[in-house]
Design a protein around this motif. Structure first.
Motif, PDB file in Angstrom:
ATOM      1  N   GLY A  48     -23.815  33.433  11.441  1.00  0.00           N
ATOM      2  CA  GLY A  48     -24.974  33.626  10.573  1.00  0.00           C
ATOM      3  C   GLY A  48     -25.121  35.040  10.045  1.00  0.00           C
ATOM      4  O   GLY A  48     -26.044  35.327   9.281  1.00  0.00           O
ATOM      5  N   THR A  49     -24.204  35.933  10.435  1.00  0.00           N
ATOM      6  CA  THR A  49     -24.262  37.317   9.967  1.00  0.00           C
ATOM      7  C   THR A  49     -23.863  37.385   8.490  1.00  0.00           C
ATOM      8  O   THR A  49     -22.894  36.750   8.075  1.00  0.00           O
ATOM      9  N   ASP A 107     -31.459  43.520  15.827  1.00  0.00           N
ATOM     10  CA  ASP A 107     -30.658  43.229  17.008  1.00  0.00           C
ATOM     11  C   ASP A 107     -29.238  42.772  16.696  1.00  0.00           C
ATOM     12  O   ASP A 107     -28.301  43.123  17.401  1.00  0.00           O
ATOM     13  N   TRP A 108     -29.048  42.000  15.624  1.00  0.00           N
ATOM     14  CA  TRP A 108     -27.698  41.531  15.290  1.00  0.00           C
ATOM     15  C   TRP A 108     -27.112  42.223  14.065  1.00  0.00           C
ATOM     16  O   TRP A 108     -26.003  41.890  13.638  1.00  0.00           O
ATOM     17  N   ARG A 114     -19.682  43.786  13.833  1.00  0.00           N
ATOM     18  CA  ARG A 114     -18.599  44.144  14.753  1.00  0.00           C
ATOM     19  C   ARG A 114     -17.796  42.904  15.151  1.00  0.00           C
ATOM     20  O   ARG A 114     -16.559  42.918  15.178  1.00  0.00           O
ATOM     21  N   LEU A 115     -18.482  41.808  15.455  1.00  0.00           N
ATOM     22  CA  LEU A 115     -17.784  40.586  15.835  1.00  0.00           C
ATOM     23  C   LEU A 115     -16.991  39.993  14.673  1.00  0.00           C
ATOM     24  O   LEU A 115     -15.991  39.305  14.888  1.00  0.00           O
ATOM     25  N   GLY A 136     -23.146  52.806  18.007  1.00  0.00           N
ATOM     26  CA  GLY A 136     -23.200  52.183  19.323  1.00  0.00           C
ATOM     27  C   GLY A 136     -22.326  50.955  19.456  1.00  0.00           C
ATOM     28  O   GLY A 136     -21.928  50.580  20.557  1.00  0.00           O
ATOM     29  N   MET A 137     -21.999  50.322  18.325  1.00  0.00           N
ATOM     30  CA  MET A 137     -21.109  49.172  18.341  1.00  0.00           C
ATOM     31  C   MET A 137     -19.685  49.541  17.954  1.00  0.00           C
ATOM     32  O   MET A 137     -18.844  48.667  17.752  1.00  0.00           O
ATOM     33  N   GLY A 138     -19.412  50.831  17.835  1.00  0.00           N
ATOM     34  CA  GLY A 138     -18.053  51.259  17.521  1.00  0.00           C
ATOM     35  C   GLY A 138     -17.690  51.137  16.053  1.00  0.00           C
ATOM     36  O   GLY A 138     -16.503  51.140  15.706  1.00  0.00           O
TER      37      GLY A 138
END
Length: 225
Positions: A48-49, A107-108, A114-115, A136-138
């Motif tokens: 859903g991103t 939050d996402w 990243r995912l 923070g998520m690289g």
């Protein structure tokens, strides 16, 4: 582009990648609920991103969760294109305008990209908290030089990009060269500012984000205990 465009929100359509995944796993449409109710489920949330129906992707030329896969130009949802790129071992970037990441749905907004395989965002400017969340998520935040933008540099997003980071890693607030390789063989070079704003953020980025950094620290402490 706001975090409300990036983060999954609202109802889950049966025809969406998230809806198709739920159907394939025996969940009836009446039981889909919403992204908010499934915010702890990464398989649903990553699908859903960038799925906001008001998101305008310049590559697709339309609103919604759509893009094109390059270099063939085949239309696809952003999730499906991202999975094809992952299979091809192609890292992804986002090219954006001003105040990237403004909004309340946080939050996402960094976890989802990243995912999907996003490793850098090049924008004219960043919303403060979202920029920190990307680190923070690289994900590397890069900022166009003042007065420059994708439009002024003639970037279409169809190029292949090389970010020339030093072997030892970038320095906070340094400038790095970015090379945009077009299909016709030409290359456009421009500089971007590394928006790692201090040594702590640099450390997080070099370790792939906060979670890998914490896990490595715990592993070290466990080994010496």
């Amino acid at each position: 582009m706001t975090t409300d465009h990036i983060s999954p929100a609202g109802s889950i359509a049966a025809s969406s990648p998230a809806g198709e995944w739920l159907l394939a796993h025996g969940v009836a449409p009446a039981d889909f609920n919403s992204y908010g109710a499934r915010r702890g489920h990464h398989e649903v949330m990553m699908r859903g991103t960038f799925a906001n129906i008001r998101l305008h992707n310049a590559l697709a030329g339309r609103e919604g969760p759509f893009t094109v896969h390059l270099p063939d130009g085949e239309p696809a949802t952003i999730f499906d294109a991202a999975m094809r790129y992952a299979a091809e071992k192609v890292a992804l970037i986002v090219i954006a305008g001003k105040e990237y990441g403004s909004g309340s749905s946080r939050d996402w907004a960094a976890k989802g990209p990243r995912l999907l395989g996003v490793r850098a965002v090049i924008a004219e400017s960043f919303e403060r908290i979202h920029r920190s969340n990307l680190v923070g998520m690289g994900i590397l935040p890069l900022q166009f030089l003042p007065g420059e933008s994708a439009a002024s540099l003639g970037l279409t997003g169809r190029e292949a990009y090389t970010i020339a980071l030093p072997a030892e890693g970038p320095s906070p607030r340094s400038r790095v060269a970015v090379l945009a390789h077009a299909d016709d063989g030409s290359t456009r070079r421009f500089e971007a500012i590394v928006r790692l704003d201090g040594p702590i953020e640099l450390g997080y980025y070099l370790q792939g984000g906060i979670l890998p950094a914490v896990l490595r620290r715990l592993a070290r402490e466990s080994a010496t205990a």
